[in-house]
Design a protein around this motif. Structure first.
Motif, PDB file in Angstrom:
ATOM      1  N   ASN A 191       0.901  -1.437   0.186  1.00  0.00           N
ATOM      2  CA  ASN A 191      -0.068   0.032  -0.003  1.00  0.00           C
ATOM      3  C   ASN A 191       0.723   1.220  -0.013  1.00  0.00           C
ATOM      4  O   ASN A 191       1.756   1.416   0.816  1.00  0.00           O
ATOM      5  N   GLU A 192       0.529   2.142  -0.937  1.00  0.00           N
ATOM      6  CA  GLU A 192       1.372   3.593  -0.902  1.00  0.00           C
ATOM      7  C   GLU A 192       0.969   4.419   0.479  1.00  0.00           C
ATOM      8  O   GLU A 192      -0.190   4.131   0.973  1.00  0.00           O
ATOM      9  N   PHE A 193       2.019   4.885   0.802  1.00  0.00           N
ATOM     10  CA  PHE A 193       1.731   5.981   2.042  1.00  0.00           C
ATOM     11  C   PHE A 193       2.765   7.205   1.696  1.00  0.00           C
ATOM     12  O   PHE A 193       3.390   6.876   0.924  1.00  0.00           O
ATOM     13  N   HIS A 194       2.394   8.255   2.315  1.00  0.00           N
ATOM     14  CA  HIS A 194       3.253   9.542   2.161  1.00  0.00           C
ATOM     15  C   HIS A 194       4.164   9.774   3.409  1.00  0.00           C
ATOM     16  O   HIS A 194       3.554   9.422   4.535  1.00  0.00           O
ATOM     17  N   VAL A 195       5.181  10.398   3.155  1.00  0.00           N
ATOM     18  CA  VAL A 195       5.835  10.793   4.303  1.00  0.00           C
ATOM     19  C   VAL A 195       6.088  12.400   3.803  1.00  0.00           C
ATOM     20  O   VAL A 195       6.650  12.772   2.893  1.00  0.00           O
ATOM     21  N   ARG A 196       6.075  13.227   4.774  1.00  0.00           N
ATOM     22  CA  ARG A 196       5.916  14.483   4.810  1.00  0.00           C
ATOM     23  C   ARG A 196       7.092  15.010   5.800  1.00  0.00           C
ATOM     24  O   ARG A 196       6.942  14.656   7.061  1.00  0.00           O
ATOM     25  N   GLY A 197       7.879  15.983   5.415  1.00  0.00           N
ATOM     26  CA  GLY A 197       8.976  16.516   6.274  1.00  0.00           C
ATOM     27  C   GLY A 197      10.117  15.711   6.314  1.00  0.00           C
ATOM     28  O   GLY A 197      10.872  15.767   7.577  1.00  0.00           O
ATOM     29  N   GLY A 198      10.398  14.506   5.910  1.00  0.00           N
ATOM     30  CA  GLY A 198      11.347  13.607   6.007  1.00  0.00           C
ATOM     31  C   GLY A 198      11.050  12.446   5.405  1.00  0.00           C
ATOM     32  O   GLY A 198      10.119  12.212   4.770  1.00  0.00           O
ATOM     33  N   ALA A 199      12.051  11.378   5.485  1.00  0.00           N
ATOM     34  CA  ALA A 199      11.919  10.056   4.747  1.00  0.00           C
ATOM     35  C   ALA A 199      11.779   9.080   5.460  1.00  0.00           C
ATOM     36  O   ALA A 199      12.287   9.211   6.652  1.00  0.00           O
ATOM     37  N   LEU A 200      11.360   7.772   5.240  1.00  0.00           N
ATOM     38  CA  LEU A 200      11.072   6.618   5.774  1.00  0.00           C
ATOM     39  C   LEU A 200      12.573   6.016   6.451  1.00  0.00           C
ATOM     40  O   LEU A 200      13.530   6.279   5.683  1.00  0.00           O
ATOM     41  N   VAL A 201      12.795   5.656   7.448  1.00  0.00           N
ATOM     42  CA  VAL A 201      14.093   5.019   7.845  1.00  0.00           C
ATOM     43  C   VAL A 201      14.360   3.825   7.161  1.00  0.00           C
ATOM     44  O   VAL A 201      13.460   3.059   6.802  1.00  0.00           O
ATOM     45  N   PRO A 202      15.487   3.675   6.366  1.00  0.00           N
ATOM     46  CA  PRO A 202      15.561   2.678   5.326  1.00  0.00           C
ATOM     47  C   PRO A 202      15.494   1.134   5.979  1.00  0.00           C
ATOM     48  O   PRO A 202      15.825   1.188   7.081  1.00  0.00           O
ATOM     49  N   GLY A 203      14.651   0.357   5.258  1.00  0.00           N
ATOM     50  CA  GLY A 203      14.693  -0.943   5.694  1.00  0.00           C
ATOM     51  C   GLY A 203      13.991  -1.765   4.905  1.00  0.00           C
ATOM     52  O   GLY A 203      13.564  -1.197   3.728  1.00  0.00           O
ATOM     53  N   PRO A 204      14.209  -3.176   4.996  1.00  0.00           N
ATOM     54  CA  PRO A 204      13.602  -3.938   3.768  1.00  0.00           C
ATOM     55  C   PRO A 204      12.054  -3.993   3.647  1.00  0.00           C
ATOM     56  O   PRO A 204      11.569  -4.194   2.654  1.00  0.00           O
ATOM     57  N   ALA A 205      11.348  -3.488   4.537  1.00  0.00           N
ATOM     58  CA  ALA A 205       9.782  -3.506   4.654  1.00  0.00           C
ATOM     59  C   ALA A 205       9.386  -2.552   3.715  1.00  0.00           C
ATOM     60  O   ALA A 205       8.327  -2.555   3.151  1.00  0.00           O
ATOM     61  N   ALA A 206      10.033  -1.158   3.619  1.00  0.00           N
ATOM     62  CA  ALA A 206       9.471  -0.200   2.883  1.00  0.00           C
ATOM     63  C   ALA A 206      10.459   0.000   1.798  1.00  0.00           C
ATOM     64  O   ALA A 206      11.671   0.007   1.685  1.00  0.00           O
ATOM     65  N   ARG A 207       9.953   0.434   0.474  1.00  0.00           N
ATOM     66  CA  ARG A 207      10.461   0.751  -0.641  1.00  0.00           C
ATOM     67  C   ARG A 207       9.884   1.779  -1.426  1.00  0.00           C
ATOM     68  O   ARG A 207       8.765   1.931  -1.408  1.00  0.00           O
ATOM     69  N   PRO A 208      10.729   2.790  -2.133  1.00  0.00           N
ATOM     70  CA  PRO A 208      10.331   3.715  -2.553  1.00  0.00           C
ATOM     71  C   PRO A 208       9.305   3.577  -3.731  1.00  0.00           C
ATOM     72  O   PRO A 208       9.401   2.376  -4.393  1.00  0.00           O
ATOM     73  N   SER A 209       8.195   4.234  -4.026  1.00  0.00           N
ATOM     74  CA  SER A 209       7.105   4.126  -5.085  1.00  0.00           C
ATOM     75  C   SER A 209       7.340   5.519  -5.990  1.00  0.00           C
ATOM     76  O   SER A 209       8.367   6.035  -6.195  1.00  0.00           O
TER      77      SER A 209
END
Length: 232
Positions: A191-209
């Motif tokens: 599922n897509e989700f948005h990050v505002r004001g910063g990025a997701l902490v890198p990790g295998p569970a989340a990948r850029p879209s």
């Protein structure tokens, strides 16, 4: 920190007004942000939907929402203790009746409901606890409920079944972070989700879209809590 919901809209102004009035501005501090879309929603049920509290006068509340432009929809829910409606652009939402488990407010937004496949349940629960900074308050066969605080009026409810993924989600969660770059990402369930004001902490569970939408937006606050029984 989970801070809001992004809603794709063909008519941003109309949809922004609808959701402001539908929630009565009671969103538990969350922002409902409508962004411009070029295509109408797909015919299939959304993976993410909102629950509103109907209160003691739930029949009158349903009538009020219909007067704002909502419509009744049948997604195979059968005889359930809630009413399934759709906003002016066809996005499903539920109006919960008094006594519905997990509802601790009598009006406004009370739950954000995310379809989660059984195989993704534990990964999704762990992921969204870390990204939302919300915590598990219920864990049952039907799914899991997270809240920011035990008394927070809005909850995030996750459970099966998951609607098949066929394109970009019309409604998406939004988190705010103080580090990195903003953008759009995928959770472990795709599922897509948005990050505002910063990025997701890198990790295998989340990948850029895909890149974030850069359309006009309208501000709001968000939703209260959800039922102990999952909606369709």
């Amino acid at each position: 920190m989970l801070t809001g919901i992004v809603i794709d809209a063909l008519d941003v102004r109309h949809m922004s007004h609808f959701w402001l009035e539908a929630t009565r501005g009671r969103t538990g501090g969350l922002e409902l942000r409508c962004v411009a879309a070029s295509e109408p929603r797909a015919a299939q049920k959304n993976r993410l939907h909102l629950d509103l509290a109907g209160g003691v006068h739930w029949e009158a509340e349903v009538t009020r929402l219909l007067g704002l432009g909502a419509t009744r929809v049948d997604i195979g829910q059968g005889d359930v203790p809630w009413d399934v409606l759709a906003d002016p652009e066809g996005n499903e939402f539920c109006v919960l009746r008094p006594g519905h488990p997990g509802v601790i407010a009598d009006s406004g937004l009370v739950a954000i409901c995310l379809d989660v496949a059984e195989r993704d349940r534990h990964a999704q629960s762990a992921f969204w606890q870390s990204q939302a900074d919300w915590h598990t308050v219920e864990d049952h066969d039907w799914g899991v409920r997270l809240r920011k605080e035990p008394t927070s009026t809005v909850s995030l409810v996750m459970g099966p079944p998951a609607t098949p993924k066929a394109g970009r989600n019309r409604l998406r969660l939004e988190v705010s972070r103080g580090d990195g770059d903003p953008g759009e990402f995928h959770d472990p369930g795709g599922n897509e989700f948005h990050v505002r004001g910063g990025a997701l902490v890198p990790g295998p569970a989340a990948r850029p879209s895909l890149p974030s939408l850069s359309a006009a937006c309208c501000r709001r606050r968000s939703l209260p809590s959800r039922s102990s029984s999952p909606t369709p």
